[in-house]
Design a protein around this motif. Sequence first.
Motif, PDB file in Angstrom:
ATOM      1  N   VAL A  24     -93.423   5.439  68.024  1.00  0.00           N
ATOM      2  CA  VAL A  24     -94.827   5.100  67.816  1.00  0.00           C
ATOM      3  C   VAL A  24     -95.046   4.569  66.420  1.00  0.00           C
ATOM      4  CG1 VAL A  24     -97.159   6.033  67.686  1.00  0.00           C
ATOM      5  CG2 VAL A  24     -95.646   6.768  69.523  1.00  0.00           C
ATOM      6  N   THR A  25     -94.469   5.285  65.408  1.00  0.00           N
ATOM      7  CA  THR A  25     -94.614   4.852  64.028  1.00  0.00           C
ATOM      8  C   THR A  25     -93.957   3.504  63.815  1.00  0.00           C
ATOM      9  OG1 THR A  25     -94.605   7.154  63.305  1.00  0.00           O
ATOM     10  CG2 THR A  25     -94.205   5.492  61.626  1.00  0.00           C
ATOM     11  N   LYS A  69    -102.300  10.422  58.369  1.00  0.00           N
ATOM     12  CA  LYS A  69    -102.167  10.414  59.823  1.00  0.00           C
ATOM     13  C   LYS A  69    -102.977   9.245  60.364  1.00  0.00           C
ATOM     14  CE  LYS A  69    -101.578  15.424  60.374  1.00  0.00           C
ATOM     15  NZ  LYS A  69    -102.153  16.649  60.972  1.00  0.00           N
ATOM     16  N   VAL A  70    -102.307   8.369  61.073  1.00  0.00           N
ATOM     17  CA  VAL A  70    -102.971   7.215  61.676  1.00  0.00           C
ATOM     18  C   VAL A  70    -103.117   7.465  63.164  1.00  0.00           C
ATOM     19  CG1 VAL A  70    -102.846   4.731  62.096  1.00  0.00           C
ATOM     20  CG2 VAL A  70    -102.005   5.671  59.932  1.00  0.00           C
ATOM     21  N   ASN A  75     -96.203  10.616  63.482  1.00  0.00           N
ATOM     22  CA  ASN A  75     -95.689  10.865  62.135  1.00  0.00           C
ATOM     23  C   ASN A  75     -96.645  10.359  61.068  1.00  0.00           C
ATOM     24  OD1 ASN A  75     -93.371  12.054  63.022  1.00  0.00           O
ATOM     25  ND2 ASN A  75     -92.063  10.268  62.718  1.00  0.00           N
ATOM     26  N   PRO A  76     -96.784  11.097  59.956  1.00  0.00           N
ATOM     27  CA  PRO A  76     -97.567  10.583  58.825  1.00  0.00           C
ATOM     28  C   PRO A  76     -96.944   9.298  58.278  1.00  0.00           C
ATOM     29  CG  PRO A  76     -97.192  12.942  58.603  1.00  0.00           C
ATOM     30  CD  PRO A  76     -96.303  12.468  59.721  1.00  0.00           C
ATOM     31  N   ILE A  77     -97.802   8.413  57.764  1.00  0.00           N
ATOM     32  CA  ILE A  77     -97.371   7.127  57.225  1.00  0.00           C
ATOM     33  C   ILE A  77     -97.866   7.005  55.782  1.00  0.00           C
ATOM     34  CG2 ILE A  77     -97.627   4.611  57.445  1.00  0.00           C
ATOM     35  CD1 ILE A  77     -98.053   5.044  60.445  1.00  0.00           C
ATOM     36  N   SER A 109    -106.402   9.384  58.336  1.00  0.00           N
ATOM     37  CA  SER A 109    -106.715  10.646  57.655  1.00  0.00           C
ATOM     38  C   SER A 109    -105.662  10.943  56.596  1.00  0.00           C
ATOM     39  CB  SER A 109    -106.772  11.796  58.670  1.00  0.00           C
ATOM     40  OG  SER A 109    -107.696  11.514  59.695  1.00  0.00           O
ATOM     41  N   PHE A 110    -106.085  10.930  55.334  1.00  0.00           N
ATOM     42  CA  PHE A 110    -105.165  11.266  54.248  1.00  0.00           C
ATOM     43  C   PHE A 110    -105.028  12.784  54.182  1.00  0.00           C
ATOM     44  CE2 PHE A 110    -106.408   6.965  53.229  1.00  0.00           C
ATOM     45  CZ  PHE A 110    -105.215   6.406  52.802  1.00  0.00           C
ATOM     46  N   ILE A 111    -103.786  13.240  54.262  1.00  0.00           N
ATOM     47  CA  ILE A 111    -103.519  14.657  54.475  1.00  0.00           C
ATOM     48  C   ILE A 111    -103.914  15.518  53.281  1.00  0.00           C
ATOM     49  CG2 ILE A 111    -101.705  16.361  54.957  1.00  0.00           C
ATOM     50  CD1 ILE A 111    -100.230  14.116  56.481  1.00  0.00           C
ATOM     51  N   ALA A 112    -103.458  15.169  52.097  1.00  0.00           N
ATOM     52  CA  ALA A 112    -103.682  16.011  50.922  1.00  0.00           C
ATOM     53  C   ALA A 112    -105.155  16.058  50.512  1.00  0.00           C
ATOM     54  CB  ALA A 112    -102.825  15.523  49.754  1.00  0.00           C
TER      55      ALA A 112
END
Length: 229
Positions: A24-25, A69-70, A75-77, A109-112
């Motif tokens: 997916v990523t 997260k897109v 997976n985070p990008i 969505s930016f995780i930190a």
Amino acid sequence: MKKMYAKISTLAFILSTIFISSQVTTSIVSEAARFNRFMNSVKSAKFGPIPYDEIEGNPFFNKNFLAAKVESATNPIPARYNMFTDSIEMINDGTIYELPKTSAYSKISFIASRENFVYLNHGVEANGYYLLLADGKNRLLKKLKTEFRDAVPALNSFTQATPARFENLPAEYFIQTGENLVKIPRKQNEFYKIFGDNKNEVESFVKKQKLKVNQELDLIRLVQFLNTQ
């Protein structure tokens, strides 16, 4: 024997999940790579392309690539938001790409920092990314804009040259209810008109809570109140 089969099945599930997530990523990166490779310069009408590093100011919401997260990707990008081009940029193997602007990737969505950007397609003027400040049946959105100001050479020995620069414009705020997107007026006497039949109720809440309709935190409180009604 059953335990061994259970472990094998669990391992197979984990590996398949990782493989699907990677697919997916990778598909997002591949799609971006076909059309949207990032150009690290601005085309000046007077001087031709000017690299970002030679322009004063910062066109990025955050210059660093941060884990995000897109939507549609497991997976985070590593990503960042470019306020000048109104695009989400992501980096892969040292190359920067722009995330395709489609409904499939409409939330980042930016995780930190827990900051969320959403992509809307509401016509030419309202098309683009918005910072999500309050969510629910009513959403408070913030539009960030940066403009490029071209360099101005010195006219004579008594004047100084002005370098090329990025200039941040005042943010604009919107309330979204379903498919309806309304820009929040800057003037208070025009503010209550956008709420239609709820005008008196909103005005009463604002006055009771002593809110200022041109303050971001107060707008967040107001939208959170609307979402409880």
